[in-house]
Design a protein around this motif. Sequence first.
Motif, mmCIF file in Angstrom:
data_model
loop_
_atom_site.group_PDB
_atom_site.id
_atom_site.type_symbol
_atom_site.label_atom_id
_atom_site.label_comp_id
_atom_site.label_asym_id
_atom_site.label_seq_id
_atom_site.Cartn_x
_atom_site.Cartn_y
_atom_site.Cartn_z
ATOM 1 N N LEU A 354 2.550 56.132 -65.298
ATOM 2 C CA LEU A 354 2.815 56.762 -64.006
ATOM 3 C C LEU A 354 1.669 56.456 -63.045
ATOM 4 N N THR A 355 2.001 55.951 -61.867
ATOM 5 C CA THR A 355 0.981 55.681 -60.863
ATOM 6 C C THR A 355 0.524 57.001 -60.243
ATOM 7 N N LYS A 356 -0.563 56.921 -59.491
ATOM 8 C CA LYS A 356 -1.071 58.117 -58.815
ATOM 9 C C LYS A 356 -0.044 58.671 -57.836
ATOM 10 N N ASP A 357 0.667 57.756 -57.150
ATOM 11 C CA ASP A 357 1.701 58.222 -56.213
ATOM 12 C C ASP A 357 2.800 58.967 -56.956
ATOM 13 N N LYS A 358 3.222 58.429 -58.120
ATOM 14 C CA LYS A 358 4.247 59.088 -58.920
ATOM 15 C C LYS A 358 3.761 60.440 -59.439
ATOM 16 N N GLU A 359 2.483 60.511 -59.811
ATOM 17 C CA GLU A 359 1.919 61.778 -60.269
ATOM 18 C C GLU A 359 1.972 62.822 -59.161
ATOM 19 N N ARG A 360 1.704 62.396 -57.930
ATOM 20 C CA ARG A 360 1.767 63.334 -56.802
ATOM 21 C C ARG A 360 3.209 63.798 -56.579
ATOM 22 N N GLU A 361 4.156 62.861 -56.685
ATOM 23 C CA GLU A 361 5.560 63.243 -56.559
ATOM 24 C C GLU A 361 5.946 64.248 -57.641
ATOM 25 N N LEU A 362 5.485 63.991 -58.870
ATOM 26 C CA LEU A 362 5.778 64.902 -59.984
ATOM 27 C C LEU A 362 5.210 66.291 -59.684
ATOM 28 N N GLU A 363 4.005 66.338 -59.121
ATOM 29 C CA GLU A 363 3.379 67.619 -58.810
ATOM 30 C C GLU A 363 4.224 68.409 -57.810
ATOM 31 N N TYR A 364 4.732 67.735 -56.783
ATOM 32 C CA TYR A 364 5.568 68.423 -55.795
ATOM 33 C C TYR A 364 6.875 68.906 -56.417
ATOM 34 N N ASP A 365 7.441 68.107 -57.317
ATOM 35 C CA ASP A 365 8.682 68.525 -57.977
ATOM 36 C C ASP A 365 8.441 69.722 -58.895
ATOM 37 N N ILE A 366 7.278 69.760 -59.547
ATOM 38 C CA ILE A 366 6.939 70.916 -60.386
ATOM 39 C C ILE A 366 6.797 72.165 -59.526
ATOM 40 N N ILE A 367 6.146 72.006 -58.363
ATOM 41 C CA ILE A 367 6.013 73.141 -57.434
ATOM 42 C C ILE A 367 7.397 73.658 -57.057
ATOM 43 N N TYR A 368 8.330 72.721 -56.806
ATOM 44 C CA TYR A 368 9.689 73.120 -56.426
ATOM 45 C C TYR A 368 10.366 73.880 -57.562
ATOM 46 N N VAL A 369 10.216 73.375 -58.797
ATOM 47 C CA VAL A 369 10.853 74.024 -59.952
ATOM 48 C C VAL A 369 10.285 75.428 -60.159
ATOM 49 N N LEU A 370 8.947 75.563 -60.101
ATOM 50 C CA LEU A 370 8.322 76.857 -60.367
ATOM 51 C C LEU A 370 8.555 77.849 -59.233
ATOM 52 N N ARG A 371 8.672 77.326 -58.012
ATOM 53 C CA ARG A 371 8.850 78.224 -56.875
ATOM 54 C C ARG A 371 10.162 79.003 -56.979
ATOM 55 N N GLN A 372 11.137 78.426 -57.671
ATOM 56 C CA GLN A 372 12.431 79.103 -57.823
ATOM 57 C C GLN A 372 12.295 80.404 -58.618
ATOM 58 N N TYR A 373 11.223 80.484 -59.455
ATOM 59 C CA TYR A 373 11.051 81.659 -60.307
ATOM 60 C C TYR A 373 9.904 82.561 -59.845
ATOM 61 N N ALA A 374 9.259 82.175 -58.736
ATOM 62 C CA ALA A 374 8.081 82.927 -58.297
ATOM 63 C C ALA A 374 8.418 84.365 -57.926
ATOM 64 N N SER A 375 9.598 84.595 -57.343
ATOM 65 C CA SER A 375 9.944 85.945 -56.876
ATOM 66 C C SER A 375 10.928 86.648 -57.811
ATOM 67 N N ILE A 376 11.134 86.085 -59.005
ATOM 68 C CA ILE A 376 12.085 86.670 -59.953
ATOM 69 C C ILE A 376 11.311 87.414 -61.043
ATOM 70 N N ALA A 377 11.777 88.586 -61.403
ATOM 71 C CA ALA A 377 11.131 89.337 -62.484
ATOM 72 C C ALA A 377 11.242 88.536 -63.778
ATOM 73 N N LEU A 378 10.222 88.668 -64.613
ATOM 74 C CA LEU A 378 10.137 87.875 -65.843
ATOM 75 C C LEU A 378 11.392 88.031 -66.691
ATOM 76 N N GLU A 379 11.884 89.263 -66.817
ATOM 77 C CA GLU A 379 13.041 89.496 -67.687
ATOM 78 C C GLU A 379 14.331 88.909 -67.117
ATOM 79 N N ASP A 380 14.325 88.536 -65.825
ATOM 80 C CA ASP A 380 15.527 87.985 -65.206
ATOM 81 C C ASP A 380 15.543 86.461 -65.186
#
Length: 560
Positions: A354-380
Amino acid sequence: MKASALNIATTSTLMRYEKVFGTFIKYGFEDLLAHPPLNRLVPQTNRFVPSRAGRKVSEFTRYERIRLVCEELGTTFIKFAQIASNRPDLLPDELITELAKLQDQVPPVAIEEIYATMAQEFSRPWQEMVEYFDPQPLASASMAQVHRARLVGGREVVLKVQRPGIREVIAADIAILNQLVGILESYFPALLVYQPGELVKMFEQSITEELSFRREAANLLHFQQMFRENNQVLIPAIYQELSTDKILCMEYVPGYKITDLDQLSPFNITGKELALRGIGLYFEQVFEHGFFHADPHPGNIFVLEDGRIAFLDYGMVGTVSERDKLLFAQLLLAIYDQDVQGLKKAILKFSTGLTKDKERELEYDIIYVLRQYASIALEDIDGMEVMQGLNALFYDYKIKLPANLLLLLKALVIMEGVGLQLDPHYDIIANIGPYVQRLLSKRFSPLRLRRELLRSAEDTTNLLRELPEDIREILRKVKEGKLHIEFEHKGLQPTADKVSESIKLLSYTLLVVAIIIAASLIVVAKIPPLIDGVALWGIVGFGLAALLALRTIFSLRTRK
C-alpha cells in the motif's frame, strides 16, 4: 489435481463434465466455455433456460445465477461456494451475500448403501459390534449422514457415515474447477482480481481435510484435552474401534439445540445464562486455546438437562496463532475505543504494497466506518454490520487476511446471531472485552517478558558471535575482487529510517544484556550495601534492565 479435458478416462467423469457445462450454459455462462479445450465437451442440449421458479433467468443478477449453478450442481460446488463465502477480502459483498444462502441439506441415501459402506470399512461384520442401528438418519448432509445406534454392551452412540461415491464426485469436480480456473485466468484477466486459483486451492485443501474422518476424530480428541478440567462442557467420547476414514463413531449426546429455549425451560435454564456461558466457552476456545469450532450454528451446540454444553461436529475447525490473537484483540479494542490509528495499524499488518496515498485513503474510510457508530450506544451496535464494514475495507484495498482469521470473523458473526436469539440484549462487544483484556495482560506478564528478553539476548549473542566471521568473509571477497553489489535507488529514506530504528533497538538490547550481566556479577559477589543478603546495586541493575527491556519490547510491538 489438474486434469486435461481431452483425457477423460471414464464415462462417468465425461458425464459429469457434460452435467457441469450444461448447467453453466443453462444459467447464461456459455462465454466461459467457448474456449479450447472445454468447448469440445460443451453439450448441445440444455441451452439457456427461460425461467426459474416463475422468474425469468435473465432477470437474475450474475451473482444470483452463480448461486443457482452451485445449488443445481450439488455437493462439491455448494461446499466450494460456502468456503469461498469466507473470503470477503477476495470477493465482492454482493456475491458473498448470495453464497451465504446456500444450504447442503440433501435427501438421505438408501440404507443398503450405508450398510455396504460399514461392511467395507470394518474388519469384521458390523453386526457383531452393533446390536441396534436406526435406519432413519438423525441428519443427512451432502458429505455424510448420521445414524443413532447402540453398541454391544449397551453404549448409546451415533455413527457418521460418509456418502458412497462422494470422493470420486469431488475429485472429478475439482479437476473441472481447475480447468475453469485455467480458462478464466487465460481469457478473462479482469477476473484475476478475485484470485480464482487461490480459491480453488483453498477449497481443495479444506474439502480433503473434511473428507478424512480420522482428522475429525483428531480434532475431537484435541477438544477433549482442552476442556478436560471444565465440568460445564461435554465433548463426546469417540470409539476408535468403530471409527475409520469414512466412519466416525461417537457418544450420543441426549440434549437440545441451544436455541430451543421452550424445551430447556423446565430445567430452569434461561437464554441469558446460556448466552453468557455458551458464547463465553467459545471465546475461551479462541483467546485461550487458539483452536476453535469453525461452524458454531445452533444445530452444532447442544445443552444437556444438567446445564452442560456440548459442541458437535468437529469437521471444520480453525487455529489462531499467538500473533493473530494479539492482532485480533488490538483490532477489537480499536473498534471499541473508536481509535482510527489503532485500527489502521491493525489492518495494515496484513497488507502489502500500500502506498502512502492509499494508506491515507484507508484512514479516511476507517474514519467513515467508525463515525457511523460514534453516537450509538454500545449495546445497540450490530456486530454483523461492523464485520461487513471491515470486510468491505479488506476487499476495496486488496488486504489479504489469513483464511483462519476470516473463518474466525465469520464464526463470531454466527455466534452473535446465536447470542441474540438467546438474549435480545446480548452484547458481543462488551462480553468479548474481558477475554481481550486478559490476552493483552498475558502479553506483558513478567514471565513472558523474561522469555522474550532471553530470546532477544540469545539472538544478539548469536549475531555478535557470527559477526567477525561474516566480516572476514566480506573482506576476503573484497581482496579477491569477487564482491558484487547491486544497487537500485527507489526511495532510500524509508529504508534508512528503518535501519536507524533497528540500530537503536539493537543498542538498547545490548545495553540490557550488559546491565543484566553486571547486576548478576554484583549480586554473586555480594558487593555492599546489602538488603537481606542481596546487593542493593544488583537489585537496582535488574530493575533498570527490566525498564529498558519493556521500552524495547514496546518499540518492537508498536512499530509497523
